[in-house]
Design a protein around this motif. Sequence first.
Motif, PDB file in Angstrom:
ATOM      1  N   ALA A   1       0.816  -1.218   0.000  1.00 15.18           N
ATOM      2  CA  ALA A   1       0.000   0.000   0.000  1.00 15.18           C
ATOM      3  C   ALA A   1       0.848   1.267   0.000  1.00 15.18           C
ATOM      4  CB  ALA A   1      -0.944  -0.016   1.198  1.00 15.18           C
ATOM      5  N   VAL A   2       1.846   1.328   0.916  1.00 17.10           N
ATOM      6  CA  VAL A   2       2.645   2.554   1.013  1.00 17.10           C
ATOM      7  C   VAL A   2       3.441   2.816  -0.270  1.00 17.10           C
ATOM      8  CG1 VAL A   2       4.484   3.702   2.277  1.00 17.10           C
ATOM      9  CG2 VAL A   2       2.689   2.492   3.526  1.00 17.10           C
ATOM     10  N   PRO A   3       4.172   1.797  -0.783  1.00 21.89           N
ATOM     11  CA  PRO A   3       4.880   2.037  -2.052  1.00 21.89           C
ATOM     12  C   PRO A   3       3.949   2.465  -3.181  1.00 21.89           C
ATOM     13  CG  PRO A   3       5.553  -0.066  -1.119  1.00 21.89           C
ATOM     14  CD  PRO A   3       4.480   0.461  -0.227  1.00 21.89           C
ATOM     15  N   LEU A   4       2.741   1.920  -3.186  1.00 25.36           N
ATOM     16  CA  LEU A   4       1.792   2.263  -4.252  1.00 25.36           C
ATOM     17  C   LEU A   4       1.458   3.752  -4.209  1.00 25.36           C
ATOM     18  CD1 LEU A   4      -0.229   1.343  -6.475  1.00 25.36           C
ATOM     19  CD2 LEU A   4      -1.925   1.175  -4.664  1.00 25.36           C
ATOM     20  N   VAL A   5       1.082   4.229  -3.010  1.00 28.58           N
ATOM     21  CA  VAL A   5       0.677   5.634  -2.886  1.00 28.58           C
ATOM     22  C   VAL A   5       1.859   6.554  -3.175  1.00 28.58           C
ATOM     23  CG1 VAL A   5      -0.176   7.373  -1.298  1.00 28.58           C
ATOM     24  CG2 VAL A   5      -1.191   5.084  -1.303  1.00 28.58           C
ATOM     25  N   LEU A   6       3.026   6.228  -2.593  1.00 29.61           N
ATOM     26  CA  LEU A   6       4.200   7.081  -2.806  1.00 29.61           C
ATOM     27  C   LEU A   6       4.568   7.114  -4.287  1.00 29.61           C
ATOM     28  CD1 LEU A   6       6.474   6.204   0.236  1.00 29.61           C
ATOM     29  CD2 LEU A   6       5.003   8.192  -0.107  1.00 29.61           C
ATOM     30  N   GLY A   7       4.465   5.972  -4.943  1.00 26.83           N
ATOM     31  CA  GLY A   7       4.800   5.892  -6.364  1.00 26.83           C
ATOM     32  C   GLY A   7       3.861   6.739  -7.203  1.00 26.83           C
ATOM     33  N   LEU A   8       2.574   6.685  -6.861  1.00 25.72           N
ATOM     34  CA  LEU A   8       1.602   7.473  -7.631  1.00 25.72           C
ATOM     35  C   LEU A   8       1.847   8.969  -7.451  1.00 25.72           C
ATOM     36  CD1 LEU A   8      -1.664   5.399  -7.028  1.00 25.72           C
ATOM     37  CD2 LEU A   8      -0.399   5.610  -9.155  1.00 25.72           C
ATOM     38  N   VAL A   9       2.169   9.358  -6.202  1.00 32.48           N
ATOM     39  CA  VAL A   9       2.429  10.779  -5.938  1.00 32.48           C
ATOM     40  C   VAL A   9       3.653  11.250  -6.719  1.00 32.48           C
ATOM     41  CG1 VAL A   9       3.158  12.413  -4.157  1.00 32.48           C
ATOM     42  CG2 VAL A   9       1.324  10.771  -3.677  1.00 32.48           C
TER      43      VAL A   9
ATOM     44  N   ASP B   1       4.906   9.963  -9.473  1.00 30.41           N
ATOM     45  CA  ASP B   1       4.534  10.031 -10.886  1.00 30.41           C
ATOM     46  C   ASP B   1       3.841  11.341 -11.198  1.00 30.41           C
ATOM     47  OD1 ASP B   1       5.465   7.706 -11.732  1.00 30.41           O
ATOM     48  OD2 ASP B   1       3.531   6.792 -12.227  1.00 30.41           O
ATOM     49  N   ALA B   2       2.920  11.715 -10.284  1.00 31.50           N
ATOM     50  CA  ALA B   2       2.103  12.896 -10.521  1.00 31.50           C
ATOM     51  C   ALA B   2       2.971  14.133 -10.683  1.00 31.50           C
ATOM     52  CB  ALA B   2       1.101  13.064  -9.387  1.00 31.50           C
ATOM     53  N   GLY B   3       4.056  14.225  -9.886  1.00 34.71           N
ATOM     54  CA  GLY B   3       4.921  15.397  -9.940  1.00 34.71           C
ATOM     55  C   GLY B   3       5.542  15.580 -11.313  1.00 34.71           C
ATOM     56  N   LEU B   4       6.132  14.498 -11.851  1.00 34.35           N
ATOM     57  CA  LEU B   4       6.793  14.578 -13.152  1.00 34.35           C
ATOM     58  C   LEU B   4       5.764  14.823 -14.256  1.00 34.35           C
ATOM     59  CD1 LEU B   4       9.511  14.374 -14.496  1.00 34.35           C
ATOM     60  CD2 LEU B   4       9.166  11.925 -14.775  1.00 34.35           C
ATOM     61  N   ARG B   5       4.600  14.152 -14.106  1.00 30.26           N
ATOM     62  CA  ARG B   5       3.577  14.299 -15.137  1.00 30.26           C
ATOM     63  C   ARG B   5       3.052  15.739 -15.182  1.00 30.26           C
ATOM     64  NH1 ARG B   5       2.180  10.520 -18.080  1.00 30.26           N
ATOM     65  NH2 ARG B   5       2.936   8.909 -16.699  1.00 30.26           N
ATOM     66  N   ALA B   6       2.977  16.377 -14.014  1.00 30.26           N
ATOM     67  CA  ALA B   6       2.501  17.753 -13.978  1.00 30.26           C
ATOM     68  C   ALA B   6       3.447  18.663 -14.760  1.00 30.26           C
ATOM     69  CB  ALA B   6       2.377  18.228 -12.532  1.00 30.26           C
ATOM     70  N   GLN B   7       4.769  18.432 -14.590  1.00 28.35           N
ATOM     71  CA  GLN B   7       5.746  19.231 -15.345  1.00 28.35           C
ATOM     72  C   GLN B   7       5.569  18.996 -16.844  1.00 28.35           C
ATOM     73  OE1 GLN B   7       9.481  17.821 -13.677  1.00 28.35           O
ATOM     74  NE2 GLN B   7       9.701  19.684 -12.468  1.00 28.35           N
ATOM     75  N   ALA B   8       5.353  17.722 -17.220  1.00 29.74           N
ATOM     76  CA  ALA B   8       5.216  17.398 -18.641  1.00 29.74           C
ATOM     77  C   ALA B   8       3.950  18.040 -19.216  1.00 29.74           C
ATOM     78  CB  ALA B   8       5.190  15.889 -18.832  1.00 29.74           C
ATOM     79  N   LEU B   9       2.861  18.000 -18.439  1.00 30.38           N
ATOM     80  CA  LEU B   9       1.603  18.588 -18.924  1.00 30.38           C
ATOM     81  C   LEU B   9       1.748  20.093 -19.095  1.00 30.38           C
ATOM     82  CD1 LEU B   9      -1.017  16.595 -16.844  1.00 30.38           C
ATOM     83  CD2 LEU B   9      -0.724  16.538 -19.311  1.00 30.38           C
ATOM     84  N   ASP B  10       2.407  20.725 -18.116  1.00 24.55           N
ATOM     85  CA  ASP B  10       2.661  22.165 -18.213  1.00 24.55           C
ATOM     86  C   ASP B  10       3.413  22.486 -19.495  1.00 24.55           C
ATOM     87  OD1 ASP B  10       1.452  23.357 -16.129  1.00 24.55           O
ATOM     88  OD2 ASP B  10       3.177  23.322 -14.781  1.00 24.55           O
ATOM     89  N   ALA B  11       4.462  21.662 -19.759  1.00 29.24           N
ATOM     90  CA  ALA B  11       5.302  21.926 -20.924  1.00 29.24           C
ATOM     91  C   ALA B  11       4.516  21.775 -22.225  1.00 29.24           C
ATOM     92  CB  ALA B  11       6.495  20.971 -20.928  1.00 29.24           C
ATOM     93  N   ARG B  12       3.439  20.999 -22.182  1.00 33.26           N
ATOM     94  CA  ARG B  12       2.680  20.796 -23.419  1.00 33.26           C
ATOM     95  C   ARG B  12       1.496  21.744 -23.499  1.00 33.26           C
ATOM     96  NH1 ARG B  12       1.963  14.640 -24.609  1.00 33.26           N
ATOM     97  NH2 ARG B  12       1.580  15.473 -26.674  1.00 33.26           N
TER      98      ARG B  12
END
Lengths: 250, 511
Positions: free
Chosen positions: A180-188, A190-201
């Motif tokens: 459970a903990v690795p899952l949540v931390l991993g998703l969070v 991911d979200a950080g990098l994806r937010a940068q990518a979305l901003d860039a696009r």
Amino acid sequence: MSLHPLTALTAACCAAVVTTAAASWQLSVAVALAAALLAARAGVAARVLAAAGVILAPLFLSLLVLHGLFFLEGHTVLAQWGPARVTAEGLGFALELGTRTAACVLLLLLFSFTVSVPDLVTALAARRIPPQLSFVLASTLILVPAMAGRLEKIRQAQEARGLVVGRGPLSRLAAARLQAVPLVLGLVEDAGLRAQALDARGFGLPGPRTSYRQLQDPPAQRIFRAAALLLAAAAVVLRLMTAWPTAVPS
Amino acid sequence: MADGGALVSAASASARIRSFSFHGDAAAALRDIRISFLPGTLTAVLGGSGSGKSTLGKLLAGWLRPGHSGVMRGSLALGAERLDFDGGSGDPRINPAVWSARVGYVPQDAAAIISTVRSNVAEELAFGLENRGVPRPEMIRQVARVAEQTGLSGLTERDPAELSGGELRRLAVACAVIAGPEVLVLDEPMASLDAAGASGLRNLVAGLLDAGTAVVVLSQRADVLARSAGRWIILDGGTAVADGSPADLQEGAALRDAGVVQEGGAAGMPGTLPAPPALPAVLELRGIGFGYGAGTPRGGAGPGPAGDPARAAVLRDLDLTLRAGEIVAITGPNGAGKSTLLRHANGLLRPQTGDVVVAGTNIAGVPAGRIAARVGVLFQQPRDQLFERTVLREVSFGLRRLAGAGAGDRAQEALAAVGLAGAAQAHPAELPSSQQRLLALATVLARRPAVIALDEPTVGLDRPGLERLQHAVTGAAARGAGVVMVTHDLAYARANAHRVLALDGGNLREL
């Protein structure tokens, strides 16, 4: 069968509203069965039922404890242990609430497991829904498969280091706790990098957007949606006009 | 440094970074860097793991923004426009959407740039245009043009989640290129690409240069793409230690000291290894047949669409014998089934026909968690292998059950072997990718398995990292472990293995 995503969404929501308004366990069971049948036809029965089980099992348990054992308005006592009384009315109420919730959960899961997310995003964009909102909605819909994929990877990584997942529920529960903990931390993360990518696009840009994908919205489906909405509204009004059932606890 | 006024005015972009530090960090991540990029030129920024390459690339491209992500002193210039930063509240703000249309960035993990809410390659390409309100007929033209330019024309109807590593990299580049940037920053673009993928990417870069784009490659290998650059900048410890032409720098001490891998065997030992003594087999694959079909999720590819048609067999009647103390390398192009083969060794995948025998025992029906006592696998993507909160916890996971009271010592020893003893309390996700792979390697070494299976172990490693890997592999073989590694780097395989096999048509043959 090519349903416009809004047609599917309207059908699922209206069926849920009508079922809730009707408050009849027979109708609820029928709707739940119909949803399960449609899921089987769409080839997603296993996933829909598994997800529904995860959501509904704790709910059923709490309904049974709350209303099955401690239903204050109950008269027909079937069994009694101290303050806990099993009453026919309590069981009936638990059954009604349980089947109603099951029907609604199954309908919405059926929709979310069968809808094409890109189609839905396109349909919402065409109706001037803010893209951030439709992205959140779309991300929520793909979250379950994304989580399942990530959980699988974490489980493999842990098995590769000696975690033995048995078949029993206790062993699975113990494994789930480790994941459970690795899952949540991993998703969070991911979200950080994806937010940068979305901003860039250009995702954060204000102003009008266009759409590359085009959707067919046949007139018959528009008429169906209007009719379904009317039906749902009528069900709610009818429900409000008829007397409140006596057994609704406040 | 050649950074005169005339050059700046002609440059697509330039940066003068006196210092940049992340919020909450006392030390500067970057300092004393002056660079400028001319239209149509290729610049390679070379440096080892943790030298600040990605930070520099993200800062240039607006993925990290002064003020928002950290404190910057210096200036960034695009064309005639120049922004000066002194770390105060009056600093100009960068709008990432506007900035990235002029400076594109393709991250190391190409999948990160994919929006995930588009169903095919053409729509994914159009995503950036939709957000900018480009009219549909114009979008259709641009998508077709960029798909042609990046070699994606045949793939426009494919689901982005189903692309191979090389195809995904080209899509990520195309997503950045479609906005028409003057400068394009590529972070480790060649990592994990096979020969076909690498030559496709080189052609793509050549086309962009012809079109006048300034291309910047960030790399820890002086590979064939980096060697074709007109100018090298060598980063070490967050600062530029050398700047000049490849001819001037490639024999210099700066390149070596920075930990950059010189392609062509700097890390491997010369010649082939002497044959190991003929010891008993620790791993045998006998007549293995395997294919991905409906209901068999493909490892690492994410969830596929429901009702996937059955795929062709990946492995066909495959035999492999690995002896104690032996190092075997398996090569083959992307998608040949190398990772699939390795995952059979520890039971993460089960053969549809044939048997897997580990140390004399058939592992059919044995849970993967028990096989793990004898077989350790280094995954292709280190991030898929790491899930704990600290480096030490990561190495210690499951170790106590295996080693009892000696678990603590074993964990420390494995961390020391890969050079991470000083980072025990760091968060694995915050390590540079090279160190993430070494940490994943440490989790395998700590368990001292009889069979070590390594999936593309050299990818993303800098020079010190490669040396540690080689040391670990020869050390493990010397104490009697059998090592099987999968790699597309044939030169590395030849220099570091007793036997090299090619996986081709689902079968292994001796090279």
